[in-house]
Design a protein around this motif. Sequence first.
Motif, PDB file in Angstrom:
ATOM      1  N   VAL A  31       0.792  -1.247  -0.031  1.00 16.76           N
ATOM      2  CA  VAL A  31      -0.036  -0.086   0.040  1.00 16.76           C
ATOM      3  C   VAL A  31       0.971   1.253  -0.160  1.00 16.76           C
ATOM      4  N   THR A  32       0.192   2.313   0.018  1.00 15.01           N
ATOM      5  CA  THR A  32       1.057   3.670  -0.013  1.00 15.01           C
ATOM      6  C   THR A  32       0.351   4.656   0.995  1.00 15.01           C
ATOM      7  N   VAL A  33       1.145   5.603   1.355  1.00 15.18           N
ATOM      8  CA  VAL A  33       0.662   6.778   2.136  1.00 15.18           C
ATOM      9  C   VAL A  33       1.373   8.009   1.475  1.00 15.18           C
ATOM     10  N   HIS A  34       0.663   8.726   1.061  1.00 18.17           N
ATOM     11  CA  HIS A  34       1.168   9.994   0.263  1.00 18.17           C
ATOM     12  C   HIS A  34       2.257   9.466  -0.587  1.00 18.17           C
ATOM     13  N   GLY A  35       2.039   8.430  -1.360  1.00 21.05           N
ATOM     14  CA  GLY A  35       2.857   8.003  -2.227  1.00 21.05           C
ATOM     15  C   GLY A  35       4.158   7.010  -1.706  1.00 21.05           C
ATOM     16  N   ARG A  36       4.478   6.879  -0.459  1.00 15.32           N
ATOM     17  CA  ARG A  36       5.350   6.254   0.181  1.00 15.32           C
ATOM     18  C   ARG A  36       5.043   4.849   0.130  1.00 15.32           C
ATOM     19  N   PRO A  37       5.581   3.839  -0.090  1.00 15.41           N
ATOM     20  CA  PRO A  37       5.332   2.385  -0.094  1.00 15.41           C
ATOM     21  C   PRO A  37       5.328   1.916   1.430  1.00 15.41           C
ATOM     22  N   CYS A  38       4.250   1.168   1.975  1.00 16.25           N
ATOM     23  CA  CYS A  38       4.379   0.456   2.907  1.00 16.25           C
ATOM     24  C   CYS A  38       3.443  -0.783   2.754  1.00 16.25           C
ATOM     25  N   ARG A  39       3.425  -1.503   4.076  1.00 16.58           N
ATOM     26  CA  ARG A  39       2.684  -2.915   3.883  1.00 16.58           C
ATOM     27  C   ARG A  39       1.682  -2.999   5.060  1.00 16.58           C
ATOM     28  N   GLY A  40       0.616  -3.614   4.568  1.00 13.18           N
ATOM     29  CA  GLY A  40      -0.537  -3.958   5.444  1.00 13.18           C
ATOM     30  C   GLY A  40      -0.998  -5.284   5.213  1.00 13.18           C
ATOM     31  N   ILE A  41      -1.797  -5.761   6.195  1.00 12.66           N
ATOM     32  CA  ILE A  41      -2.343  -7.169   5.900  1.00 12.66           C
ATOM     33  C   ILE A  41      -3.978  -6.700   5.882  1.00 12.66           C
ATOM     34  N   ASP A  42      -4.638  -7.227   4.808  1.00  8.21           N
ATOM     35  CA  ASP A  42      -5.719  -7.096   4.415  1.00  8.21           C
ATOM     36  C   ASP A  42      -7.070  -7.848   5.648  1.00  8.21           C
ATOM     37  N   GLN A  43      -7.989  -7.048   5.880  1.00  9.67           N
ATOM     38  CA  GLN A  43      -8.772  -7.575   7.152  1.00  9.67           C
ATOM     39  C   GLN A  43      -9.868  -8.349   6.563  1.00  9.67           C
ATOM     40  N   GLY A  44     -10.193  -8.540   5.371  1.00 10.13           N
ATOM     41  CA  GLY A  44     -11.189  -9.459   4.915  1.00 10.13           C
ATOM     42  C   GLY A  44     -12.479  -8.555   4.477  1.00 10.13           C
ATOM     43  N   ASP A  45     -13.332  -9.295   3.720  1.00  6.72           N
ATOM     44  CA  ASP A  45     -14.630  -8.696   3.181  1.00  6.72           C
ATOM     45  C   ASP A  45     -15.473  -8.313   3.995  1.00  6.72           C
ATOM     46  N   ALA A  46     -15.564  -8.731   5.121  1.00  2.00           N
ATOM     47  CA  ALA A  46     -16.575  -8.223   6.174  1.00  2.00           C
ATOM     48  C   ALA A  46     -16.529  -6.656   6.461  1.00  2.00           C
ATOM     49  N   PRO A  47     -15.416  -6.098   7.086  1.00  2.00           N
ATOM     50  CA  PRO A  47     -14.852  -4.941   7.216  1.00  2.00           C
ATOM     51  C   PRO A  47     -14.989  -4.161   6.144  1.00  2.00           C
ATOM     52  N   ALA A  48     -14.557  -4.807   4.840  1.00  2.00           N
ATOM     53  CA  ALA A  48     -14.545  -3.887   3.483  1.00  2.00           C
ATOM     54  C   ALA A  48     -15.738  -3.411   3.264  1.00  2.00           C
TER      55      ALA A  48
END
Length: 275
Positions: free
Chosen positions: A89-106
């Motif tokens: 993922v990116t924050v203000h264009g800077r790359p970082c990483r996250g763990i997708d929390q699934g379809d229900a919260p989405a």
Amino acid sequence: MAVVRELRVFPLKSMGGISLTSAEVCATGLVHDREFMLIRPDRRHISQREAPKLALLRPDYDGVKLTVHAPHAALPLIHAPVDGPVTEVTVHGRPCRGIDQGDAPAAWFSDALGRPCRLVRFTGERRTLRNDGSLRFADGYPLSILSRESLDDLNTRVGSPLPMDRFRPNIVLEGLGAYGEDTVSTLRIGTVEIDLVRPCARCVIINIDQDSARKAPDPLRALAAYRTQAFDGSPEIMFGRLGGPRAPGVITVGDAVRASGSTGDDVSGPSPVAL
């Protein structure tokens, strides 16, 4: 003597904050601060700049369960964080990483905001803008610090008083005087030491009422008249300071604060500084 007047943690980036009486400070700032964030389908972070209604979402996170209330949601989101595939993922264009929390919260957040999005939880390693510390999903540094007297002075210049939550600080100090934080390089609060490394540049988010999500230009316009500074080659509107922990520990509202300037001299209520 300067003291800690308020503490706030923001478990979910760009949403409402939680007022605390005590907070643990770790290498990435206050524990659980900006641990979660919402991303667009292109994996860029979503903020109040494009989705002002984020201000109305109220998260709470105890390290076990994330609960989020939305004004028009029939039920709150109650979510136990999960492990899974790592997403770039990116924050203000800077790359970082996250763990997708699934379809229900989405689905819950997409419905609450009226736009497609997904919830991610921070993972991995992310460095500050100067590569001198660690942070999670915060913009560039793990801690935001503002003086109560600085806001009091700004409120003499706007049409109606602004609450502190408009500026989303982690730590609110009292006793340095208006803009006293401008001349501070180090804070010592009990065993906690914090380096203040740069002014906090402000954007249109401070024009968004955190209780109604309505926009008005007064805060940014008022600050621009006397708090604009050339920084890294471009003009920025500055209010408060950003920094990172040097030594961890626990901070409690009412704690005494020792503030030191760049020369190591204690700072006790300097007069306002015009940038």
